[in-house]
Design a protein around this motif. Sequence first.
Motif: not given
Length: 507
Positions: A159, A186, A189-190, A195-196, A204, A208
């Motif tokens: 990232e 990001d 999330s992972r 995953r995002k 995305g 956020r």
Amino acid sequence: MSFHHLLVSHLDALPLSLVALVALSSIFLLFRARPKKPSHVPSPWRLPLIGNLHQLGSLPHRSLRSLSQKHGPVMLLWFGRVPTVVVSSAAAAQEVMKTHDLAFASRPDSSLSDRLFYGSQDVGFCKYGELWRQVRRVCVLHLLSLRRVHSFRPIREEEVALLVGRIRAASSRVNISEMIVSLTSDIISRVAFGRKHVEEEGGGSGVRALFSELTTVLGSFPLRDFVPLLGWIDRLNGLDARVRKTAIKFDAFIETILEEHERKTHTNHARDDSSTMDFSDILLASEAVDGIALSRDCIKAIILDMITGGIDTTYTTIEWAMAELVKHPRKMERAQEEIRKIVGSGGELREEMVEGMEYLRAAIKETLRLHPALPLLVPRESMEDARLQGYLIPKCTRVVINAWAIGRDPVSWEKPEEFWPERFVGNSIDFKGQDFQLIPFGAGRRGCPGVAFAMATTELALANLLYHFDWQLPDGMAGEEMDMSEASGIAVHKKSSLILVAKPPNL
């Protein structure tokens, strides 16, 4: 008709004896419910009903430091009907978080955390007791252990590499605040979900925005917690509706994630505690892993904890560090020289290299001293009568530690208002809860268990930003002209976005 005239008209219609009975009953209940006052703790004058709430201002950590300079490092304020002891010195903080850590280990009631964190079943807001011990055990041993943090290293490096690529692809003028928010959300999330989830909640940016709304709501101030008679204002100003909407959206979002993980586990049969497991996998398998059966709501509360602790505080620290370094170009150059010497020209900056970057780490410590992400640590509540700096603090008293004021206390620090990373070069002062003049993550039983996770992201991101680019303010602006004002909220970040010019370095 005004509220006053309406009230008078209703009272006129009641028998005088009934009015007197209601008035006397109200006075009796008011005094009967009044909490026990801490003994002889210095306290400023307060107003009826609201106490000292009017003195908090939009940036409470600054207002409280100003009050403490007049009334002392341990002072008593009344937030409505709630007695609150405010601590603003390292010595007093050490008594709370070490000497009498157990006595001050609980959390006060909070309508916000109850509604957002499923009855406060998370590690941050849960009251001290068996549930909190179980939740913390799962977090410390299985979510945030050093081994687990290390296992997420590929995610951080991938990232951060994407961040560097986005900056290179952008024009020379970069909204670094926006890019750091994207990076931290990001990563979390992972780590939390595997995953995002870019296809959910509007992409995305939608995810956020949902994360941002959670931290914003957490920074709200529900009057009902302090002045129950004024709880109707929370409904009138829309806070109740906003909290309810946020709770519903997050519950639906996390439930979808958990169901997805359960389907995947059922398809692939049971998964072991391997390095490929994300937070959701680990929590769903917690009973098998540690013999602890966490409820569905408790799992969701812990995931929300990871989101709030993993995004906003990390982003805030990186943003303030970049702002201070750009404002002080010679210090930035020193950090860049160190990083580029260790990595070499055209080399790959790997996470383990950061351990040798003493000045970079000093700059991060200095940022945490001047700009702790949570300037007021999450409040504690005394579980028994205790002595603090000689004052008697009764059971059920709220205690707020002003980490921001302690970080700028001239008793503990030379040149306390100056950004001077050199103060940390060649000494062992750290932020892990042993040095009480520097406590951005708290200390003791209620210290933040995610320090290693937060710092791994912060160090790697900042090192890459300084290695790959030379930075300056746009339009020839001088460092002294930069807006360093703070935005209000539970995590205090820059009020204005950090816009910088990024240029390839001459390596």
